[in-house]
Design an enzyme around this catalytic site. Structure first.
Site, PDB file in Angstrom:
ATOM      1  N   GLU A  71      33.279  41.521  44.607  1.00  0.00           N
ATOM      2  CA  GLU A  71      32.833  42.975  45.314  1.00  0.00           C
ATOM      3  C   GLU A  71      33.021  43.973  45.516  1.00  0.00           C
ATOM      4  O   GLU A  71      32.454  44.393  45.822  1.00  0.00           O
ATOM      5  CB  GLU A  71      32.118  41.622  46.262  1.00  0.00           C
ATOM      6  CG  GLU A  71      32.545  41.659  47.766  1.00  0.00           C
ATOM      7  CD  GLU A  71      33.425  40.335  47.264  1.00  0.00           C
ATOM      8  OE1 GLU A  71      34.291  40.106  46.486  1.00  0.00           O
ATOM      9  OE2 GLU A  71      33.514  39.470  48.320  1.00  0.00           O
ATOM     10  N   ASP A 160      33.306  36.457  47.752  1.00  0.00           N
ATOM     11  CA  ASP A 160      34.001  35.613  49.407  1.00  0.00           C
ATOM     12  C   ASP A 160      33.401  34.015  49.516  1.00  0.00           C
ATOM     13  O   ASP A 160      32.291  34.180  48.703  1.00  0.00           O
ATOM     14  CB  ASP A 160      33.212  36.718  50.150  1.00  0.00           C
ATOM     15  CG  ASP A 160      34.410  37.913  50.195  1.00  0.00           C
ATOM     16  OD1 ASP A 160      35.796  37.753  49.360  1.00  0.00           O
ATOM     17  OD2 ASP A 160      33.830  38.713  50.785  1.00  0.00           O
ATOM     18  N   ASP A 162      32.214  33.165  51.667  1.00  0.00           N
ATOM     19  CA  ASP A 162      30.669  32.758  52.948  1.00  0.00           C
ATOM     20  C   ASP A 162      29.504  32.560  52.093  1.00  0.00           C
ATOM     21  O   ASP A 162      29.408  32.732  51.374  1.00  0.00           O
ATOM     22  CB  ASP A 162      31.640  33.771  53.596  1.00  0.00           C
ATOM     23  CG  ASP A 162      31.009  35.021  53.058  1.00  0.00           C
ATOM     24  OD1 ASP A 162      31.031  34.893  51.701  1.00  0.00           O
ATOM     25  OD2 ASP A 162      31.787  36.022  54.224  1.00  0.00           O
ATOM     26  N   GLU A 164      27.270  34.978  52.517  1.00  0.00           N
ATOM     27  CA  GLU A 164      27.169  36.778  51.420  1.00  0.00           C
ATOM     28  C   GLU A 164      27.686  36.322  50.239  1.00  0.00           C
ATOM     29  O   GLU A 164      26.907  36.698  49.311  1.00  0.00           O
ATOM     30  CB  GLU A 164      27.982  37.531  52.267  1.00  0.00           C
ATOM     31  CG  GLU A 164      26.845  37.751  53.436  1.00  0.00           C
ATOM     32  CD  GLU A 164      25.645  37.912  53.377  1.00  0.00           C
ATOM     33  OE1 GLU A 164      24.861  39.266  52.282  1.00  0.00           O
ATOM     34  OE2 GLU A 164      24.685  37.440  53.910  1.00  0.00           O
ATOM     35  N   TYR A 392      41.568  36.617  54.384  1.00  0.00           N
ATOM     36  CA  TYR A 392      40.362  37.167  54.739  1.00  0.00           C
ATOM     37  C   TYR A 392      40.255  37.440  55.890  1.00  0.00           C
ATOM     38  O   TYR A 392      40.415  36.478  56.893  1.00  0.00           O
ATOM     39  CB  TYR A 392      39.393  36.179  53.754  1.00  0.00           C
ATOM     40  CG  TYR A 392      38.199  36.708  54.004  1.00  0.00           C
ATOM     41  CD1 TYR A 392      37.610  37.348  52.869  1.00  0.00           C
ATOM     42  CD2 TYR A 392      36.857  35.867  54.022  1.00  0.00           C
ATOM     43  CE1 TYR A 392      36.539  38.160  52.901  1.00  0.00           C
ATOM     44  CE2 TYR A 392      35.951  35.960  54.170  1.00  0.00           C
ATOM     45  CZ  TYR A 392      34.723  37.568  53.417  1.00  0.00           C
ATOM     46  OH  TYR A 392      33.768  38.186  53.405  1.00  0.00           O
ATOM     47  N   ARG A 394      37.049  38.176  57.680  1.00  0.00           N
ATOM     48  CA  ARG A 394      36.065  37.374  58.787  1.00  0.00           C
ATOM     49  C   ARG A 394      36.387  35.755  58.257  1.00  0.00           C
ATOM     50  O   ARG A 394      35.826  34.995  57.309  1.00  0.00           O
ATOM     51  CB  ARG A 394      35.073  37.215  57.707  1.00  0.00           C
ATOM     52  CG  ARG A 394      34.701  39.291  57.658  1.00  0.00           C
ATOM     53  CD  ARG A 394      33.217  39.348  57.006  1.00  0.00           C
ATOM     54  NE  ARG A 394      33.214  41.161  56.971  1.00  0.00           N
ATOM     55  CZ  ARG A 394      33.624  41.859  55.971  1.00  0.00           C
ATOM     56  NH1 ARG A 394      34.323  41.902  55.092  1.00  0.00           N
ATOM     57  NH2 ARG A 394      33.026  43.497  55.884  1.00  0.00           N
ATOM     58  N   HIS A 440      37.498  29.417  55.870  1.00  0.00           N
ATOM     59  CA  HIS A 440      39.346  30.205  55.483  1.00  0.00           C
ATOM     60  C   HIS A 440      40.113  29.714  56.136  1.00  0.00           C
ATOM     61  O   HIS A 440      39.276  29.044  57.565  1.00  0.00           O
ATOM     62  CB  HIS A 440      38.816  31.239  55.271  1.00  0.00           C
ATOM     63  CG  HIS A 440      37.587  32.063  54.474  1.00  0.00           C
ATOM     64  ND1 HIS A 440      37.835  32.174  53.200  1.00  0.00           N
ATOM     65  CD2 HIS A 440      36.520  32.641  54.932  1.00  0.00           C
ATOM     66  CE1 HIS A 440      37.141  32.987  52.639  1.00  0.00           C
ATOM     67  NE2 HIS A 440      35.610  32.927  53.462  1.00  0.00           N
TER      68      HIS A 440
END
Length: 955
Positions: A71, A160, A162, A164, A392, A394, A440
């Site tokens: 992304e 990622d 998650d 999103e 990562y 987040r 994560h």
């Protein structure tokens, strides 16, 4: 032929073909449907299939490239470098490629007439079907990625892990539509290192987690419904341009509530007595009890009255006043000059090692220690992650993997020694926050060997943040710190004094990560008491009465607001920085430079009042936390998203019915009024309102209105200021300028008070001369002479003896300044801008030049007659050309030697693009109101040119 199962959705296209999750009319590379969607059959369940390709050897007989899509462009660049020569092509989607339609023009003709069109969600069908369109500029990016697919055998979606990230991968798959000769894989890695990336490719999945996609889509629909339903209500009732968000409104309410607490706060005072002793080392003790009654402290006073609270009175707490303290000091001084040691207590306290960083704790600690906002912390962390320095950023998971733990312990042994390795007894309990998503591990240095901050090659703020993460990770695996807490109780007459001290027995993890342990040991940190024994008598050196005053509740900072949001389970830690910046950008909140605290605006007070009165659930932290739990249930595959959306939107207390009720019951004039305790003495004749052009005061008895300056905080506005604002609006003339004969006016506008020479002519293109007041200058004290002094600025003070350039003095947005060689220099507060001499002005300029040389600033060359300076700023080096700043690419930022030839192309491109933007802006303004577009007499409205919108095609 294998397949991937996607989210079931009851959608039927007119031509008899099935679509995927969204209601769509076009997919890149697919067939264009000639007729619009005209029906939705609830009896059809759609399953999208993605065919697996045969192996490259079966297909072409030779190895073909593999396409990796992430992304972020920076992430793509780092991965390209790491995988060089291994047959991978890495592309970036630059975030999401599709979003919900937000304008009717983006919809097909058959749907433009639908009442729900601007929502981008079909709420009438009861299925809440989303309408997706390409985000502006993303069609080209998807086309580029699709072109790369022509020569690859494998498509690896590596966004990622998650919600999103999973949704981005799903949208990419829906728009790219890979053919049967391309194998599709989903890979997730938590650190950008070669081994981690290749391992994720080996363990990649052939399917997406559609539960995560559903949860993300539900969250996006909820946010759209909340924003597009509540915002128009605010436009109608208060002012256009306002917005209300699902989590944003809760955060705003917290800040406004704290300000109300500060308004209602009444300062209280109390006295204490401090005794200082003649010992080695000397120490002091505070009076705690008198005649067997505890002496009051700040916590015993009621914030609403400033007096002793009811609970403290019931417990018999003694409120020591000034005369009581003076009398006690006199009485005790007349007694024996020695106090007896009544009791000595020694306790060994163990401070356990802190857990590694998660998103919220990183934002709190970095904001507090480095002095930057939460959003800046996340931007810097994002950069470190994309460059491959950290994992990562987040994450809600405070745990380290086995390999990470091993790497941390090896780094501890190398830097501090084996004796500081901790065991499970040394570590603080690791409890994930509410609604944690533990996809994560904790934030840590990347790789199986942690690189020491001295060797990473970073600089400035990036180095500081990496060091913070590195040391916190090591500290989490080190021995606990051990402290000895000593408490001494002393007595004289019927008075009891106490003192405490702390000595460090073993630093433990504090060697790696120094923390504030006052919470563990009181406010005695670092104070060492002498060796004392019970019944021992020690000499009193002085007895002094001390006055103390209570303080109002502190405003939230980025760090404390993040902590509060997390403790309430509101939103996700990864969104906190964005939430705070949204409040600041939309002028609901001001971030004060002096304390970095967050103060609400008048608009925030008005919006919060409406939400509290008519939509209390919108600002209720528990309601928002329950919503997050519902999204988690959907993400785990155990929740019904359609049922949840129906209740949220159509329920008896749902969003739609609530907004309808407010539109009927609420009156705009009442909701726009802001009531402040500081203005109560004005009575009902003068009121404060929020309007479409800012905040203003109105005198109902005369009908006079006047703007309140934008830089005035609600806490700073009092009745005296309001009277001054109205007085100046009614009679702004201070006198006449003796030279021009024009009137000198003191006016108050939206941007604050200002001076003006002469009246402004309606049809004149020449503006009268204006000047701002000095910071802190009271409009009530401005006279004609001081106004004339301000209007003569900027004035020529001197000509620099070395450069031959003028030095001019003036007052700007940030206060008094000197201008020399296209640079603005602040004038010290001790200097008077009106009497500043040539010698002093030259000295200020010379001092600023010496500071530039000291921090490494240098002149690289000349561009269009202006010096090109390399400036070493807080966030790294950048170029300064006259008044313009030019950012440097990462490759040049890391360079130890930057030459003019290295930046000439960058300067040409950057400065020319800025010039084009400036010209474009001027053209827009000219188009908006040209001479030919003057309104006819009697008509104050300017006709707007109708803009033709380019209809975005659905995808």
């Amino acid at each position: 032929m294998g397949f991937v199962v996607f989210q079931p959705r009851r959608i039927f296209a007119p031509n008899g073909t099935f679509s995927g999750l969204p209601l769509a009319l076009e997919t890149l590379g697919g067939n264009r449907w000639g007729s619009p969607v005209h029906r939705i059959r609830r009896s059809v369940v759609v399953v999208s299939l993605v065919r697996r390709a045969v192996s490259p050897s079966e297909d072409t007989g030779e190895a073909r490239k593999r396409l990796v899509v992430v992304e972020s462009p920076a992430k793509a660049k780092t991965i390209t470098r790491l995988l060089e020569g291994r047959g991978y092509v890495v592309e970036s989607s630059v975030g999401h490629v599709r979003d919900l339609a937000s304008k009717k023009q983006q919809l097909p003709e058959a749907l433009k007439s639908a009442s729900w069109g601007p929502l981008g969600v079909d709420v009438e069908s009861g299925q809440f079907t989303p309408i997706y369109v390409f985000i502006e500029g993303k069609r080209k990016i998807v086309s580029q990625i699709k072109k790369q697919m022509e020569d690859v055998s494998e498509l690896i979606l590596a966004t990622d892990g998650d919600r999103e990230g999973e949704a981005i991968s799903w949208h990419l798959l829906e728009t790219l539509r890979p053919g049967s000769n391309v194998t599709v894989k989903r890979a997730v890695f938590h650190e950008i290192t070669r081994d981690a990336i290749l391992e994720s490719f080996e363990n990649s999945s052939n399917s997406l987690n559609m539960d995560l996609v559903r949860a993300q889509e539900t969250r996006r629909i909820v946010d759209r419904l909340a924003g597009f339903t509540m915002s128009p209500l605010l436009w109608k009732k208060i002012a256009r341009g306002l917005s209300a968000g699902r989590v944003q409104s809760v955060a705003m309410d917290m800040i406004v509530r704290r300000e109300h607490e500060r308004f209602s706060f009444v300062q209280g005072s109390y006295f204490g007595v401090e005794a200082e002793f003649e010992t080695d080392p000397p120490f002091s003790a505070e009076l705690t009890h008198l005649a067997q009654r505890r002496v009051a402290g700040g916590k015993d006073l009621d914030d609403a009255t400033g007096t002793l609270s009811q609970e403290a009175q019931e417990r018999g707490v003694f409120h020591l006043r000034e005369n009581d303290a003076e009398s006690l000091v006199y009485t005790l001084s007349s007694l024996d000059k020695k106090m007896e040691v009544v009791k000595v207590e020694r306790k060994r306290r163990r401070m356990k090692s802190p857990a590694p960083f998660i998103t919220s704790t990183l934002q709190q600690e970095a904001s507090r220690r480095l002095g930057v906002s939460a959003s800046s912390v996340m931007k810097i962390a994002q950069s470190l992650y994309e460059q491959g320095f950290i994992t990562y950023m987040r994450t809600d998971n405070p745990f380290l993997s086995g390999n990470s733990t091993k790497a941390a312990r090896e780094a501890i042994v190398k830097e501090f020694g084996t004796h500081l390795l901790g065991s499970s007894d040394d570590f603080a309990p690791k409890k994930p926050p509410k609604n944690a998503q533990e996809a994560h591990e904790a934030i840590r240095p990347a790789g199986e060997v942690f690189v020491n901050p001295k060797d990473v090659g970073l600089s400035d703020i990036e180095l500081k943040l990496y060091t913070l993460i590195y040391r916190r990770t090591l500290a989490s695996q080190m021995r606990c710190a051990e402290l000895d807490i000593t408490s001494v109780t002393l007595g004289i007459g019927d008075a009891i004094f106490r003192a405490s001290g702390t000595t460090v027995v073993s630093l433990g993890f504090l060697l790696a990560y120094e923390t504030d342990y006052t919470e563990e040991s009181g406010d005695s940190r670092g104070r060492i008491l002498p060796e004392l024994s019970e019944s021992q008598k020690i000499s009193v050196k002085t007895l002094v009465g001390k006055k103390h005053e209570t303080k109002p509740p502190a405003r939230y900072t980025d760090a404390s607001l993040v902590k509060q949001l997390e403790s309430c389970g509101v939103g996700r830690p990864s969104t906190y920085a964005t939430i705070i910046e949204t409040l600041v950008d939309r002028k609901y909140v001001f971030r004060l430079d002096s304390s970095r605290s967050l103060a609400p605006s008048f608009t925030a007070f008005a919006v919060d009042r409406l939400l509290l009165q008519y939509c209390p659930s919108f600002v209720d932290p528990s309601f928002t936390a329950q919503m997050e739990e519902a999204l988690d249930t959907i993400a785990s595959g155990n929740g019904d998203r359609i049922e949840y959306l129906r209740n949220y939107y159509y329920g008896d207390h749902g969003l739609l019915n609530t907004v309808k009720r407010v539109e009927l019951e609420a009156h705009s004039a009442d909701l726009r009024r802001v009531e402040l305790p500081s203005l109560q003495e004005l009575g009902n004749s003068v009121a404060l309102f929020v309007g479409p052009f800012g905040t203003y005061v109105e005198d109902h008895s005369t009908g006079l209105r006047a703007s309140v300056p934008r830089n005035v905080l609600p806490s700073d506005l009092d009745a005296h200021q309001v009277r001054d604002i109205l007085t100046r609006a009614e009679n702004p003339t201070l006198g006449q300028d003796p030279q021009s004969g024009l009137p000198v006016l003191l006016k108050i506008g939206r941007f604050g008070p200002y001076l003006q020479l002469g009246e402004e002519e309606p049809n004149s293109t020449q503006k009268p001369k204006r000047a701002a007041l000095l910071p802190g200058m009271d409009v009530g004290t401005v006279d004609l002479q001081s106004a004339l002094n301000l209007l003569q600025l900027p004035r020529l003070v001197a000509v620099h003896p070395r450069t031959g350039l003028e030095i001019r003095a003036g007052i700007g947005r940030f206060g008094p300044f000197l201008m020399h060689d296209d640079k603005f220099l602040s004038v010290p507060k001790s200097d008077d801008i009106f009497t500043l001499t040539a010698e002093r002005a030259t000295a200020i300029v010379t001092d600023a030049e010496e500071k530039e040389l000291a921090r490494g600033d240098e002149v690289l060359g000349q561009h269009d007659g202006k010096a090109v300076r390399l400036v070493r700023g807080k966030f790294g080096p950048y170029l300064r050309v006259g008044r313009r700043s030019v950012a440097l690419p990462t490759s040049l930022k890391k360079s130890t030697s930057i030459k003019f030839d290295d930046v000439i192309d960058l300067l040409e491109a950057s400065l020319s693009s800025k010039s084009k933007e400036k010209r474009k802006g001027s053209e827009k303004q000219t188009t908006a109101l040209s001479k030919d577009d003057k309104p006819p007499p009697g008509d104050s409205k300017v006709p707007r040119k109708r803009r033709t919108r380019k209809s975005s095609e659905l995808v």
